[in-house]
Scaffold this motif. Structure first.
Motif, mmCIF file in Angstrom:
data_model
loop_
_atom_site.group_PDB
_atom_site.id
_atom_site.type_symbol
_atom_site.label_atom_id
_atom_site.label_comp_id
_atom_site.label_asym_id
_atom_site.label_seq_id
_atom_site.Cartn_x
_atom_site.Cartn_y
_atom_site.Cartn_z
ATOM 1 N N TYR A 255 -2.950 -19.041 30.001
ATOM 2 C CA TYR A 255 -4.278 -18.544 29.673
ATOM 3 C C TYR A 255 -4.239 -17.058 29.340
ATOM 4 N N PHE A 256 -5.234 -16.631 28.611
ATOM 5 C CA PHE A 256 -5.508 -15.205 28.440
ATOM 6 C C PHE A 256 -7.019 -15.038 28.403
ATOM 7 N N GLU A 257 -7.479 -13.836 28.658
ATOM 8 C CA GLU A 257 -8.925 -13.591 28.740
ATOM 9 C C GLU A 257 -9.349 -12.510 27.768
ATOM 10 N N GLN A 258 -10.625 -12.582 27.380
ATOM 11 C CA GLN A 258 -11.149 -11.617 26.420
ATOM 12 C C GLN A 258 -12.634 -11.395 26.701
ATOM 13 N N ARG A 259 -13.049 -10.158 26.803
ATOM 14 C CA ARG A 259 -14.465 -9.830 26.971
ATOM 15 C C ARG A 259 -15.100 -9.675 25.599
ATOM 16 N N VAL A 260 -16.239 -10.319 25.426
ATOM 17 C CA VAL A 260 -16.962 -10.255 24.153
ATOM 18 C C VAL A 260 -18.454 -10.167 24.449
ATOM 19 N N MET A 261 -19.238 -9.924 23.413
ATOM 20 C CA MET A 261 -20.694 -9.938 23.509
ATOM 21 C C MET A 261 -21.196 -11.240 22.906
ATOM 22 N N MET A 262 -21.904 -12.033 23.716
ATOM 23 C CA MET A 262 -22.556 -13.248 23.224
ATOM 24 C C MET A 262 -24.042 -12.926 23.128
ATOM 25 N N GLY A 263 -24.510 -12.628 21.926
ATOM 26 C CA GLY A 263 -25.864 -12.132 21.771
ATOM 27 C C GLY A 263 -25.972 -10.767 22.426
ATOM 28 N N ASP A 264 -26.880 -10.639 23.395
ATOM 29 C CA ASP A 264 -27.052 -9.372 24.122
ATOM 30 C C ASP A 264 -26.341 -9.393 25.480
ATOM 31 N N THR A 265 -25.562 -10.421 25.746
ATOM 32 C CA THR A 265 -24.942 -10.582 27.061
ATOM 33 C C THR A 265 -23.431 -10.429 26.967
ATOM 34 N N CYS A 266 -22.882 -9.627 27.869
ATOM 35 C CA CYS A 266 -21.431 -9.472 27.941
ATOM 36 C C CYS A 266 -20.848 -10.640 28.736
ATOM 37 N N VAL A 267 -19.870 -11.338 28.173
ATOM 38 C CA VAL A 267 -19.248 -12.495 28.822
ATOM 39 C C VAL A 267 -17.743 -12.352 28.774
ATOM 40 N N LYS A 268 -17.089 -13.126 29.612
ATOM 41 C CA LYS A 268 -15.632 -13.185 29.608
ATOM 42 C C LYS A 268 -15.214 -14.591 29.209
ATOM 43 N N ILE A 269 -14.318 -14.690 28.233
ATOM 44 C CA ILE A 269 -13.818 -15.984 27.777
ATOM 45 C C ILE A 269 -12.379 -16.146 28.246
ATOM 46 N N PHE A 270 -12.105 -17.277 28.910
ATOM 47 C CA PHE A 270 -10.734 -17.639 29.292
ATOM 48 C C PHE A 270 -10.243 -18.697 28.310
ATOM 49 N N PHE A 271 -9.211 -18.371 27.553
ATOM 50 C CA PHE A 271 -8.589 -19.332 26.643
ATOM 51 C C PHE A 271 -7.442 -20.012 27.383
#
Length: 430
Positions: free
Chosen positions: A258-274
């Protein structure tokens, strides 16, 4: 009304319909006719949503009172929908909906369920029924097919009017309202778990506003073309994988990379785990609004979402979820609510007993219910027998019952009396 609701839950455990139970005189459970039950199911003033939420609050209260709520597992809302298929065109508000299991459109509804996981048990808090308008806005039905549907006038402001309006409401909008009602009603969770169909920017942002940011979203992200902001640029999931897959690390506990990436989903900051499991070359993704969460915790929390799949399967297999054939939409709402309420009662019984699976508890409960109804029928036979004796021999029924309970001499006397009855008179007692 309460007795009728409890009776219908008992009917469901027994696996019998109201019509069948009426033919058997309800096994002596109630003295009312079947029409009383059908009128209750179609009653416009009946607020089944409040009843279901009240049952969930009562479940929570009992668990807390018995001090059976201690657990380290997080409390979660779980959202999912399932297809309720029908075999005719006369059902009110019917449409053709896409069944993802069968991979084709079927006649029926979409049942949206909000369940609550309290760390040990999963039970339903709210539900709604929806239809799909189709590409042409005709619900994928011809004019002739639509004209065959049952229809009745509803008065604005009554519970049935609001439930019927939900038929054409977007499921994502209704999810937010469901969670808000549950949160205000005292059923509070830390996480909202959902599958790819619901993990969209507007829904995620709306859920984060509930309770002043008290509820985080953990869900599976669709591997589509939606773009997410990273700094000043926007990427879709495939571009993020191409840029960062070399940064993947190994998780030995779950045998994946896995690796992780912080992104903006609309106006919300989220963390995605691939995530990539084993030798599979395809990546999957879990997203969470809790940006401080580690991969193992996110993976374990998302696995809790499977509980709602089990809940739906148990309701279909043991309690006949979606099998009711009433054409009135109000009856469909009532039937689904009663089914999920019955499941809640069985879940509570499972929690305080040694049963490991709900199926085992269901079979034991059904067996006990049959024994109870058989005993009631036996009592009815005894009553008829005593009435025959009272008429034939001019005895007092109350005194006879008292003597029977006091000793065996009265039993011997009763046997002697029965021996002189003619066969035709003995048949009356049967």
């Amino acid at each position: 009304m309460v007795e009728q609701i409890l009776a219908m839950m008992v009917f469901r455990i027994l696996g019998e319909s109201i019509g069948f139970m009426s033919k058997t005189k309800f096994y002596g459970i109630l003295e009312v006719g079947k029409n009383c039950f059908y009128r209750l199911l179609a009653r416009p003033e009946m607020d089944w949503r409040i009843l279901l939420l009240s049952m969930a609050r009562r479940f929570h209260s009992i668990v807390r009172k018995e001090k059976a709520e201690e657990t380290n597992a997080p409390k979660c809302y779980i959202i999912d929908d399932t297809t309720v298929s029908k075999t005719g065109l006369h059902f009110e508000g019917l449409s053709r909906v896409f069944d993802h299991v069968l991979g084709k459109c079927v006649l029926g509804y979409k049942l949206l369920i909000l369940a609550f996981f309290d760390g040990r048990s999963t039970y339903t808090v709210d539900l709604s029924i929806h239809r799909e308008s189709g590409k042409k806005g005709n619900y994928s039905l011809s004019r002739e097919e639509r004209s065959m549907q049952f229809h009745k006038e509803r008065i604005e402001g009554k519970p049935d009017y609001e439930r019927f309006k939900e038929l054409d409401t977007k499921k994502s909008d209704n999810v937010v309202r469901m969670i808000e009602r549950a949160y205000k009603g005292g059923i509070r969770a830390t996480y909202a778990l959902m599958d790819t169909w619901f993990v969209k920017a507007p829904l995620v942002c709306a859920v984060r506003k509930i309770g002043g940011g008290a509820v985080h979203v953990v869900g599976r992200l669709a591997m589509g073309k939606d773009r997410y902001a990273v700094g000043s640029r926007r990427y879709n999931v495939h571009e993020l994988i191409a840029l960062h897959e070399r940064e993947a690390v190994v998780c030995r506990k779950y045998k994946c990379m896995y690796f992780e990436q912080r992104v903006m989903m609309g106006d919300t900051c989220v963390k995605i785990f691939f995530i990539r499991v084993g030798r599979n070359k395809n990546w999957d993704a879990i997203v969470t609004t809790d940006t401080h969460m580690k991969f193992v915790k996110a993976f374990e929390i998302y696995q809790i979402r499977w509980n709602i799949e089990v809940l739906i399967k148990e309701c279909r297999q043991y309690l006949g979820l979606g099998s009711y054939q009433g054409t009135d939409f109000d009856e469909q709402i009532a039937d689904c609510t009663l089914c999920l309420m019955t499941h809640m009662v069985l879940t509570l019984g499972q929690r305080f007993n040694e049963y490991e699976a709900l199926g085992e508890l269901f079979r034991a409960t059904r067996r006990e219910m049959f024994e109870l109804t058989q005993w009631r029928r036996t009592l009815e036979i005894i009553k008829n027998l005593l009435n025959v004796l009272a008429v034939k021999l001019c005895i007092n029924v109350a005194n006879t019952m008292e003597n029977l309970m006091q000793g065996t001499q009265a039993v011997s006397e009763l046997e002697a009396i029965l021996s002189v009855l003619s066969p035709s008179e003995a048949a009356v007692t049967r």
